[in-house]
Enzyme design. Sequence first.
Site, PDB file in Angstrom:
ATOM      1  N   LYS A 187      -8.471 -13.293 -12.774  1.00  0.00           N
ATOM      2  CA  LYS A 187      -8.894 -12.955 -11.412  1.00  0.00           C
ATOM      3  C   LYS A 187      -9.344 -11.497 -11.343  1.00  0.00           C
ATOM      4  O   LYS A 187      -8.533 -10.585 -11.455  1.00  0.00           O
ATOM      5  CB  LYS A 187      -7.761 -13.159 -10.403  1.00  0.00           C
ATOM      6  CG  LYS A 187      -8.298 -13.066  -8.966  1.00  0.00           C
ATOM      7  CD  LYS A 187      -7.226 -12.936  -7.920  1.00  0.00           C
ATOM      8  CE  LYS A 187      -6.816 -11.522  -7.644  1.00  0.00           C
ATOM      9  NZ  LYS A 187      -7.894 -10.633  -7.172  1.00  0.00           N
ATOM     10  N   GLY A 240      -2.687  -2.927 -12.089  1.00  0.00           N
ATOM     11  CA  GLY A 240      -2.876  -2.569 -10.682  1.00  0.00           C
ATOM     12  C   GLY A 240      -1.767  -1.644 -10.235  1.00  0.00           C
ATOM     13  O   GLY A 240      -1.175  -0.920 -11.045  1.00  0.00           O
ATOM     14  N   SER A 241      -1.473  -1.699  -8.957  1.00  0.00           N
ATOM     15  CA  SER A 241      -0.485  -0.778  -8.398  1.00  0.00           C
ATOM     16  C   SER A 241       0.938  -1.186  -8.783  1.00  0.00           C
ATOM     17  O   SER A 241       1.220  -2.363  -9.029  1.00  0.00           O
ATOM     18  CB  SER A 241      -0.610  -0.771  -6.874  1.00  0.00           C
ATOM     19  OG  SER A 241      -0.403  -2.070  -6.383  1.00  0.00           O
ATOM     20  N   THR A 242       1.817  -0.210  -8.826  1.00  0.00           N
ATOM     21  CA  THR A 242       3.221  -0.477  -9.134  1.00  0.00           C
ATOM     22  C   THR A 242       3.828  -1.417  -8.095  1.00  0.00           C
ATOM     23  O   THR A 242       4.604  -2.320  -8.423  1.00  0.00           O
ATOM     24  CB  THR A 242       3.996   0.855  -9.218  1.00  0.00           C
ATOM     25  OG1 THR A 242       3.501   1.559 -10.361  1.00  0.00           O
ATOM     26  CG2 THR A 242       5.489   0.648  -9.368  1.00  0.00           C
ATOM     27  N   GLU A 263       0.492  -3.154 -16.345  1.00  0.00           N
ATOM     28  CA  GLU A 263      -0.055  -1.807 -16.555  1.00  0.00           C
ATOM     29  C   GLU A 263      -0.271  -1.248 -15.152  1.00  0.00           C
ATOM     30  O   GLU A 263      -1.135  -1.723 -14.420  1.00  0.00           O
ATOM     31  CB  GLU A 263      -1.343  -1.894 -17.368  1.00  0.00           C
ATOM     32  CG  GLU A 263      -1.662  -0.602 -18.076  1.00  0.00           C
ATOM     33  CD  GLU A 263      -2.615   0.258 -17.290  1.00  0.00           C
ATOM     34  OE1 GLU A 263      -2.116   1.065 -16.460  1.00  0.00           O
ATOM     35  OE2 GLU A 263      -3.823   0.123 -17.472  1.00  0.00           O
ATOM     36  N   CYS A 297      -5.689   5.240 -13.560  1.00  0.00           N
ATOM     37  CA  CYS A 297      -4.221   5.241 -13.511  1.00  0.00           C
ATOM     38  C   CYS A 297      -3.613   6.346 -14.364  1.00  0.00           C
ATOM     39  O   CYS A 297      -2.514   6.805 -14.103  1.00  0.00           O
ATOM     40  CB  CYS A 297      -3.675   3.880 -13.904  1.00  0.00           C
ATOM     41  SG  CYS A 297      -4.454   3.226 -15.367  1.00  0.00           S
ATOM     42  N   GLU A 396       0.902   8.564  -6.333  1.00  0.00           N
ATOM     43  CA  GLU A 396      -0.410   8.368  -6.957  1.00  0.00           C
ATOM     44  C   GLU A 396      -1.479   8.338  -5.867  1.00  0.00           C
ATOM     45  O   GLU A 396      -1.422   7.525  -4.947  1.00  0.00           O
ATOM     46  CB  GLU A 396      -0.420   7.050  -7.737  1.00  0.00           C
ATOM     47  CG  GLU A 396      -1.718   6.842  -8.475  1.00  0.00           C
ATOM     48  CD  GLU A 396      -1.715   5.604  -9.356  1.00  0.00           C
ATOM     49  OE1 GLU A 396      -1.223   4.554  -8.905  1.00  0.00           O
ATOM     50  OE2 GLU A 396      -2.205   5.679 -10.492  1.00  0.00           O
TER      51      GLU A 396
HETATM   52  P1  ADP Z   1      -5.142  -1.369  -5.778  1.00  0.00           P
HETATM   53  O1  ADP Z   1      -4.046  -0.895  -4.874  1.00  0.00           O
HETATM   54  O2  ADP Z   1      -5.563  -0.397  -6.788  1.00  0.00           O
HETATM   55  O3  ADP Z   1      -6.258  -2.107  -5.092  1.00  0.00           O
HETATM   56  P2  ADP Z   1      -3.723  -3.726  -6.378  1.00  0.00           P
HETATM   57  O4  ADP Z   1      -2.494  -3.653  -7.166  1.00  0.00           O
HETATM   58  O5  ADP Z   1      -3.636  -3.987  -4.923  1.00  0.00           O
HETATM   59  O6  ADP Z   1      -4.490  -2.413  -6.714  1.00  0.00           O
HETATM   60  O7  ADP Z   1      -4.738  -4.780  -6.968  1.00  0.00           O
HETATM   61  C1  ADP Z   1      -4.911  -5.060  -8.329  1.00  0.00           C
HETATM   62  C2  ADP Z   1      -5.150  -6.541  -8.488  1.00  0.00           C
HETATM   63  O8  ADP Z   1      -4.013  -7.233  -7.994  1.00  0.00           O
HETATM   64  C3  ADP Z   1      -6.339  -7.090  -7.701  1.00  0.00           C
HETATM   65  O9  ADP Z   1      -6.968  -8.097  -8.471  1.00  0.00           O
HETATM   66  C4  ADP Z   1      -5.676  -7.679  -6.472  1.00  0.00           C
HETATM   67  O10 ADP Z   1      -6.421  -8.714  -5.884  1.00  0.00           O
HETATM   68  C5  ADP Z   1      -4.391  -8.201  -7.053  1.00  0.00           C
HETATM   69  N1  ADP Z   1      -3.309  -8.369  -6.076  1.00  0.00           N
HETATM   70  C6  ADP Z   1      -3.083  -7.643  -4.957  1.00  0.00           C
HETATM   71  N2  ADP Z   1      -2.017  -8.121  -4.278  1.00  0.00           N
HETATM   72  C7  ADP Z   1      -1.539  -9.172  -4.995  1.00  0.00           C
HETATM   73  C8  ADP Z   1      -0.452 -10.095  -4.823  1.00  0.00           C
HETATM   74  N3  ADP Z   1       0.356 -10.032  -3.781  1.00  0.00           N
HETATM   75  N4  ADP Z   1      -0.283 -11.042  -5.762  1.00  0.00           N
HETATM   76  C9  ADP Z   1      -1.090 -11.119  -6.845  1.00  0.00           C
HETATM   77  N5  ADP Z   1      -2.130 -10.293  -7.059  1.00  0.00           N
HETATM   78  C10 ADP Z   1      -2.357  -9.322  -6.154  1.00  0.00           C
END
Ligand code: ADP
Length: 493
Positions: A187, A240-242, A263, A297, A396
């Site tokens: 995804k 993605g985010s922590t 990561e 990151c 961050e």
């Molecule tokens: P950022 O804050 O940098 O946008 P995210 O961690 O929100 O990073 O997003 C990174 C990825 O995780 C994206 O593909 C996003 O669609 C996906 N994502 C965000 N929220 C969820 C969730 N609750 N469950 C699974 N995937 C998620």
Amino acid sequence: MAVAILSPEKAISRKGKLLINGEFVDALSGKEFETLNPSTGEVLAHVAEADKADVDRAVKAARTAFEEGPWSRMNARERGRLLLRLTQLVADHADELALIDTLDNGKPIRETTHVDVPLVIDCLGYYAGWADKIEGETIPVNGPFLNYTLKEPVGVVGQIIPWNFPLLMAAWKLGPALATGCTVVLKPAEQTPLSALRLGELILEAGFPEGVVNILPGFGPTAGAAIASHLDVDKVAFTGSTEVGRLIMEMAAKSNLKRVTLELGGKAPNIVMSDAIIDEAVKGAVTGIFLNQGEVCCAGSRLFVEDKVHDEVVSKLKAYAEGIKVGNPLDPATEMGAQVSEEQLDRILNYCQSGKAEGATVVTGGGRNTAAGKGYFMHPTIFSDVKDSMKIAREEIFGPVVSAIRFSEIGEAVQRGNRTNYGLSAAVWTRDIKKAHTIARKLRAGVVWINTYNTFDAASPFGGYKESGIGRELGKHALANYLETKSVWVALE
Ligand code: ADP
């Protein structure tokens, strides 16, 4: 065609679909979402929006491909050949792929052309070479037995990636998964789905059998969550985010204990000692924080500078920052493009506000750059007089905002540098080789750069200590994330 972007004009109004079982299809719900060009705020393309039902379809296709399809019987060397073919196709379409990521993400074309896409090619080619070199062991056990291990693909893997390096993050994930023989449901981030879809076309063109790679643009809480909590997904890899990383782990735990690699975020200390070659350290600090609009990151967002050289470093950094050409990412001269979205721009601006409110000094920047265009542009920003306790030094920001922090003694800098829940990367600048290596050992981070910053290679592991993640990407280390080890016993008597 799922999506074909040959020129910026042609990109608009094209439609992206989901890649499931070797075909580009609409979402079952018929839903679509828009992806914007962050440098103009205009709609770039409409993309089919996957949700749980589509994830189910994709996981089924991936399961069938894993267990019954030609992929399940394919020799490892042939898998490697397919990956090589894909590497070549990416190289053949390098300019187009660079353009897609620049349009969708807002990053400068010079970066997508000279950084992102070459690293993608490097990564896929590197893992092509691994496919037929994954070996088990023969183990000397007690008793009349032959004992050996088999290294087997973990199965169907879900991969959820972010928007900051759209194509590169797809390559980091797909390379080791395909080299080991897994099948994938990937995804891309909702902000930047287009390059992954184009890659999907190239994957089919390379000859990967149907269902081996499925690509599902969609949103996190719907498609992403459906992947992370799916009962028939064997492993989830997330970047993605922590905050979301925690959710992913929770969903994995609550569903089927699928394997998890993460990561996540960072708040890297970039430490400049007074015996460093100052001009190189300053250039490194610039790369460390302004590359990719700071949406990195491992960005060097806390610049620890030794007292003696603090003012010199900050004033040189200011001169660099003010000389950075911010603007239209399609202009080859542009050095910093647009932030990925209005939401992200607002987040960064809020951090700038907070820095000012908490008493940090704005050396340069600190606000939106309206002169650069109507998109989501920032001024490269430097704060000085930053205290460790300030929000801008702790959280961050994921933008082009660096906090210069003074220190007087290196032991103290290392200690303060480590005082964070993150641990993705760190750097030190010094001419003293003993100090450099000693500090590298003391820094609690998965990557430490000495007299360089943001240096990457497909062969070198990348990942975080502490809340910056679990597991390592790249290198041979990433293969382990996609393998199970089976111990086989044979009675000899
Ligand atoms: P950022 O804050 O940098 O946008 P995210 O961690 O929100 O990073 O997003 C990174 C990825 O995780 C994206 O593909 C996003 O669609 C996906 N994502 C965000 N929220 C969820 C969730 N609750 N469950 C699974 N995937 C998620």
